[in-house]
Motif scaffolding. Structure first.
Motif, short mmCIF file in Angstrom:
data_model
loop_
_atom_site.label_atom_id
_atom_site.label_comp_id
_atom_site.label_asym_id
_atom_site.label_seq_id
_atom_site.Cartn_x
_atom_site.Cartn_y
_atom_site.Cartn_z
N ASP A 1 0.82 -1.22 0.00
CA ASP A 1 0.00 0.00 0.00
C ASP A 1 0.85 1.26 0.00
O ASP A 1 2.07 1.21 -0.05
CB ASP A 1 -1.02 -0.01 1.14
N ASP A 2 0.16 2.41 0.06
CA ASP A 2 0.83 3.70 -0.10
C ASP A 2 1.67 4.12 1.10
O ASP A 2 2.26 5.19 1.10
CB ASP A 2 -0.16 4.80 -0.48
N ARG A 3 1.77 3.27 2.12
CA ARG A 3 2.71 3.57 3.20
C ARG A 3 4.14 3.32 2.73
O ARG A 3 5.09 3.75 3.36
CB ARG A 3 2.40 2.72 4.44
N PHE A 4 4.27 2.60 1.60
CA PHE A 4 5.57 2.35 0.99
C PHE A 4 5.98 3.61 0.23
O PHE A 4 5.23 4.12 -0.59
CB PHE A 4 5.48 1.16 0.03
N VAL A 5 7.18 4.11 0.50
CA VAL A 5 7.68 5.29 -0.19
C VAL A 5 7.80 4.97 -1.68
O VAL A 5 8.35 3.95 -2.06
CB VAL A 5 9.05 5.71 0.38
N GLY A 6 7.23 5.82 -2.51
CA GLY A 6 7.30 5.61 -3.95
C GLY A 6 5.94 5.38 -4.57
O GLY A 6 5.77 5.57 -5.77
N LEU A 7 4.96 4.95 -3.77
CA LEU A 7 3.60 4.81 -4.29
C LEU A 7 2.82 6.08 -3.97
O LEU A 7 2.88 6.57 -2.85
CB LEU A 7 2.88 3.62 -3.65
N ALA A 8 2.11 6.59 -4.95
CA ALA A 8 1.29 7.78 -4.73
C ALA A 8 0.19 7.47 -3.72
O ALA A 8 -0.28 6.33 -3.61
CB ALA A 8 0.68 8.24 -6.04
N GLU A 9 -0.20 8.49 -2.98
CA GLU A 9 -1.25 8.32 -1.98
C GLU A 9 -2.52 7.76 -2.63
O GLU A 9 -2.95 8.23 -3.68
CB GLU A 9 -1.56 9.65 -1.32
N GLY A 10 -3.08 6.71 -2.00
CA GLY A 10 -4.30 6.11 -2.50
C GLY A 10 -4.09 5.01 -3.52
O GLY A 10 -5.05 4.44 -4.02
N TYR A 11 -2.83 4.70 -3.84
CA TYR A 11 -2.52 3.66 -4.81
C TYR A 11 -1.90 2.44 -4.14
O TYR A 11 -1.31 2.55 -3.06
CB TYR A 11 -1.58 4.19 -5.90
#
Length: 86
Positions: free
Chosen positions: A64-74
């Motif tokens: 989920d988007d808690r991973f740095v690099g994924l846009a919020e909500g993705y």
């Protein structure tokens, strides 16, 4: 809780990469509450019409988007192909 079936459009180049076994993930906006174990029906779409080709896959992992690099909500969805129709 019962697993859901998510019917999604997918562009031809990504469809082919999944079919070839090179792409084992999907990046999607998490507007459907994706869950591990849910199924996806990926329908090839060229931005005008459906081709009729489909891939049936199971979501095996969700990043989920808690991973740095994924846009919020993705989310990044790990997928396993179960069947396809070409």
């Amino acid at each position: 809780m019962e697993n859901q079936l998510h019917e999604l459009k997918i562009y031809p180049q990504y469809f082919d990469a999944i079919l070839d076994g090179n792409k084992k993930f999907e990046i999607r906006k998490n507007d459907r509450n994706f869950q591990e174990g849910d199924n996806m029906l990926l329908r090839e779409w060229d931005n005008i019409k459906y081709s009729g080709r489909t891939i049936f896959a199971t979501i095996t992992y969700i990043l989920d988007d808690r991973f740095v690099g994924l846009a919020e909500g993705y989310v990044a969805l790990g997928i396993e192909v179960n069947d396809y129709s070409i």
